[in-house]
Design a protein around this motif. Sequence first.
Motif, PDB file in Angstrom:
ATOM      1  N   ALA A 188      14.267   2.217   3.161  1.00 57.15           N
ATOM      2  CA  ALA A 188      13.657   1.184   2.314  1.00 57.15           C
ATOM      3  C   ALA A 188      12.271   0.908   2.878  1.00 57.15           C
ATOM      4  O   ALA A 188      12.135   0.279   3.927  1.00 57.15           O
ATOM      5  CB  ALA A 188      14.502  -0.090   2.304  1.00 57.15           C
ATOM      6  N   TYR A 189      11.254   1.410   2.211  1.00 57.48           N
ATOM      7  CA  TYR A 189       9.897   1.188   2.693  1.00 57.48           C
ATOM      8  C   TYR A 189       9.565  -0.307   2.681  1.00 57.48           C
ATOM      9  O   TYR A 189       9.899  -1.007   1.716  1.00 57.48           O
ATOM     10  CB  TYR A 189       8.894   1.922   1.810  1.00 57.48           C
ATOM     11  N   PRO A 190       8.920  -0.811   3.731  1.00 52.96           N
ATOM     12  CA  PRO A 190       8.519  -2.225   3.727  1.00 52.96           C
ATOM     13  C   PRO A 190       7.616  -2.514   2.534  1.00 52.96           C
ATOM     14  O   PRO A 190       6.556  -1.905   2.391  1.00 52.96           O
ATOM     15  CB  PRO A 190       7.767  -2.385   5.055  1.00 52.96           C
ATOM     16  N   GLY A 191       8.043  -3.415   1.706  1.00 56.45           N
ATOM     17  CA  GLY A 191       7.302  -3.682   0.479  1.00 56.45           C
ATOM     18  C   GLY A 191       6.173  -4.671   0.676  1.00 56.45           C
ATOM     19  O   GLY A 191       6.138  -5.455   1.623  1.00 56.45           O
ATOM     20  N   VAL A 192       5.215  -4.619  -0.246  1.00 51.90           N
ATOM     21  CA  VAL A 192       4.049  -5.499  -0.220  1.00 51.90           C
ATOM     22  C   VAL A 192       3.980  -6.255  -1.543  1.00 51.90           C
ATOM     23  O   VAL A 192       4.329  -5.711  -2.597  1.00 51.90           O
ATOM     24  CB  VAL A 192       2.759  -4.680  -0.013  1.00 51.90           C
ATOM     25  N   VAL A 193       3.560  -7.508  -1.474  1.00 51.06           N
ATOM     26  CA  VAL A 193       3.341  -8.304  -2.681  1.00 51.06           C
ATOM     27  C   VAL A 193       2.014  -7.859  -3.289  1.00 51.06           C
ATOM     28  O   VAL A 193       0.938  -8.181  -2.780  1.00 51.06           O
ATOM     29  CB  VAL A 193       3.321  -9.807  -2.359  1.00 51.06           C
ATOM     30  N   GLU A 194       2.083  -7.086  -4.352  1.00 45.75           N
ATOM     31  CA  GLU A 194       0.898  -6.440  -4.905  1.00 45.75           C
ATOM     32  C   GLU A 194      -0.201  -7.431  -5.246  1.00 45.75           C
ATOM     33  O   GLU A 194      -1.384  -7.204  -4.952  1.00 45.75           O
ATOM     34  CB  GLU A 194       1.293  -5.645  -6.145  1.00 45.75           C
ATOM     35  N   SER A 195       0.161  -8.548  -5.849  1.00 40.98           N
ATOM     36  CA  SER A 195      -0.853  -9.501  -6.323  1.00 40.98           C
ATOM     37  C   SER A 195      -1.666 -10.102  -5.188  1.00 40.98           C
ATOM     38  O   SER A 195      -2.790 -10.571  -5.398  1.00 40.98           O
ATOM     39  CB  SER A 195      -0.176 -10.619  -7.120  1.00 40.98           C
ATOM     40  N   ALA A 196      -1.142 -10.088  -3.977  1.00 42.51           N
ATOM     41  CA  ALA A 196      -1.852 -10.680  -2.844  1.00 42.51           C
ATOM     42  C   ALA A 196      -3.011  -9.808  -2.369  1.00 42.51           C
ATOM     43  O   ALA A 196      -3.905 -10.286  -1.668  1.00 42.51           O
ATOM     44  CB  ALA A 196      -0.885 -10.922  -1.697  1.00 42.51           C
ATOM     45  N   LEU A 256      -3.597  -0.832  -1.898  1.00 42.64           N
ATOM     46  CA  LEU A 256      -3.510  -1.829  -2.962  1.00 42.64           C
ATOM     47  C   LEU A 256      -4.821  -2.576  -3.139  1.00 42.64           C
ATOM     48  O   LEU A 256      -5.151  -3.021  -4.247  1.00 42.64           O
ATOM     49  CB  LEU A 256      -2.382  -2.815  -2.660  1.00 42.64           C
ATOM     50  N   SER A 257      -5.588  -2.706  -2.045  1.00 49.75           N
ATOM     51  CA  SER A 257      -6.859  -3.425  -2.101  1.00 49.75           C
ATOM     52  C   SER A 257      -7.990  -2.582  -2.670  1.00 49.75           C
ATOM     53  O   SER A 257      -9.101  -3.075  -2.854  1.00 49.75           O
ATOM     54  CB  SER A 257      -7.256  -3.898  -0.692  1.00 49.75           C
ATOM     55  N   GLY A 258      -7.718  -1.294  -2.919  1.00 55.14           N
ATOM     56  CA  GLY A 258      -8.762  -0.425  -3.450  1.00 55.14           C
ATOM     57  C   GLY A 258      -9.750   0.042  -2.408  1.00 55.14           C
ATOM     58  O   GLY A 258     -10.864   0.458  -2.743  1.00 55.14           O
ATOM     59  N   VAL A 259      -9.357  -0.001  -1.130  1.00 51.39           N
ATOM     60  CA  VAL A 259     -10.229   0.410  -0.033  1.00 51.39           C
ATOM     61  C   VAL A 259      -9.889   1.847   0.366  1.00 51.39           C
ATOM     62  O   VAL A 259      -8.723   2.157   0.601  1.00 51.39           O
ATOM     63  CB  VAL A 259     -10.051  -0.520   1.185  1.00 51.39           C
ATOM     64  N   ALA A 261       1.138   0.664  -5.855  1.00 50.99           N
ATOM     65  CA  ALA A 261       1.782  -0.338  -6.696  1.00 50.99           C
ATOM     66  C   ALA A 261       3.115   0.158  -7.225  1.00 50.99           C
ATOM     67  O   ALA A 261       4.080  -0.611  -7.346  1.00 50.99           O
ATOM     68  CB  ALA A 261       0.859  -0.716  -7.847  1.00 50.99           C
ATOM     69  N   GLU A 262       3.184   1.442  -7.520  1.00 52.35           N
ATOM     70  CA  GLU A 262       4.413   2.010  -8.065  1.00 52.35           C
ATOM     71  C   GLU A 262       5.479   2.196  -6.997  1.00 52.35           C
ATOM     72  O   GLU A 262       6.668   1.949  -7.247  1.00 52.35           O
ATOM     73  CB  GLU A 262       4.108   3.357  -8.717  1.00 52.35           C
ATOM     74  N   ARG A 263       5.091   2.614  -5.793  1.00 50.50           N
ATOM     75  CA  ARG A 263       6.073   3.010  -4.789  1.00 50.50           C
ATOM     76  C   ARG A 263       6.390   1.958  -3.746  1.00 50.50           C
ATOM     77  O   ARG A 263       7.453   2.003  -3.126  1.00 50.50           O
ATOM     78  CB  ARG A 263       5.598   4.276  -4.066  1.00 50.50           C
ATOM     79  N   PHE A 264       5.475   0.994  -3.535  1.00 51.64           N
ATOM     80  CA  PHE A 264       5.645   0.109  -2.383  1.00 51.64           C
ATOM     81  C   PHE A 264       5.666  -1.375  -2.756  1.00 51.64           C
ATOM     82  O   PHE A 264       5.369  -2.232  -1.916  1.00 51.64           O
ATOM     83  CB  PHE A 264       4.548   0.370  -1.343  1.00 51.64           C
ATOM     84  N   GLY A 265       6.019  -1.700  -3.974  1.00 52.50           N
ATOM     85  CA  GLY A 265       6.163  -3.099  -4.345  1.00 52.50           C
ATOM     86  C   GLY A 265       7.361  -3.735  -3.656  1.00 52.50           C
ATOM     87  O   GLY A 265       8.394  -3.084  -3.439  1.00 52.50           O
ATOM     88  N   ILE A 266       7.254  -4.989  -3.312  1.00 52.64           N
ATOM     89  CA  ILE A 266       8.324  -5.669  -2.580  1.00 52.64           C
ATOM     90  C   ILE A 266       9.604  -5.760  -3.403  1.00 52.64           C
ATOM     91  O   ILE A 266      10.713  -5.802  -2.845  1.00 52.64           O
ATOM     92  CB  ILE A 266       7.856  -7.083  -2.140  1.00 52.64           C
ATOM     93  N   GLU A 267       9.485  -5.741  -4.723  1.00 47.70           N
ATOM     94  CA  GLU A 267      10.678  -5.814  -5.574  1.00 47.70           C
ATOM     95  C   GLU A 267      11.570  -4.590  -5.366  1.00 47.70           C
ATOM     96  O   GLU A 267      12.795  -4.700  -5.357  1.00 47.70           O
ATOM     97  CB  GLU A 267      10.280  -5.928  -7.038  1.00 47.70           C
TER      98      GLU A 267
END
Length: 408
Positions: free
Chosen positions: A186-194, A307-310, A380-386
């Motif tokens: 289970a990859y550690p998920g990230v809150v995309e909107s943040a 996710l930050s576009g960097v 966003a597709e693979r690492f969302g916290i959901e």
Amino acid sequence: MNTAAPPSRVLVVTHTGDVGGAEIALIRLIGALDPKRFAVQVVTLEDGDLVQRLNDAGVRASVLEVGRLARVTREQTVSSPLTMLRNLRDTVRAARLVRARIRTENPDLVVANSLKAAVLLAVGVPGTRTPWVWHLHDRIASDYLPAAVAAALRSLARLGPRRIVANSRATARTLGRWGHGLTVVAYPGVVESAYRREVIEKRDGPVGMIGRVSRTKGQAVFLDAAEIVAAGTADARFRIVGAALFEDREEEEALRRRTAASEVLAPRVEWAGWADDVAAALHRLGLLVHASTTPEPFGQIVVEAMLSGVPVVATDAGGVPEILDPRGAGEPVADGVRRTRSGLLVRPGDPQALARAIRWTIEHPTESTDAARFAQADAAERFGIERTAAVVGDVWGEVIERAGHRRR
């Protein structure tokens, strides 16, 4: 009449009160789980920022003081026969305290969120009839742990937990045959909107690193590469965001002295210190560098940068290739440098290769922007916290259900 079943009670045990990668992953996971399904509380073995952050988020967190054991480093574990005996004594005492807390709370499931917590649960859980799951955030390998400790932990993996949740396939592989049939990734998920921001065509920010300052995180390699890049790129600037935790404060002080004493580095490198707002720190960068010399189990900062576009340059080892090159389709663009659709991967511990990757990114702005745009959508597709919460919730639910059948 309300006939809905109450949420399952889950007790998470972790050894540290500091907030590192495993603790950030835990905070995000708990926030994404369905509270109608799981009621989670956390026990740490020392006080610290983690307890405050969990309580601020509405999660019940408490401290179970176990003394010096919480601060024993990996190197100190087997440094001498006397130390080993003392650690064994302290472990048994701490396991008794953990067992007493489990019996008091009577959870449906206990979760170990660190290596030390897993050892304590392996010793303390038997006799309580409570199942436990190991969330594995560290590679069980001799380049990270003393060989004897790694061997013992692999044996523990087979004898102790009902299931293991690994943070990458690379981490899972370090368990060897001991983890077969038990381990779920289970990859550690990230809150995309943040983190998500629009990808900028021309980024003029500095080349930066963000994270804990440590011998294994590669800030020394980054400075070596910065000297090489600065020699041929007049306007190149560099930024190090983060601070030392645990046993690495001397390392940070030495690197700061080196920077200040260098005619090349002093005017080009900014030491920004610790940043609580990682998203803001990322948005100030033109390029994110991940330079760990020891293979990372995962690499959360890489996902956050995507996710930050960097644009990203990262070490080609451990779990990081699963992030930037999941299909293994990267192609060489220079010695020690592979280009993928999401960024560049570099040979670990090689400042020359890192410098080549940084220069390539600076000299190919269009390609770097295209990679950042693709990386953002892919992350966003693979690492969302959901997605992480769904995988972990299924594992927890399965273990609780099976344990309930056994009890009945």
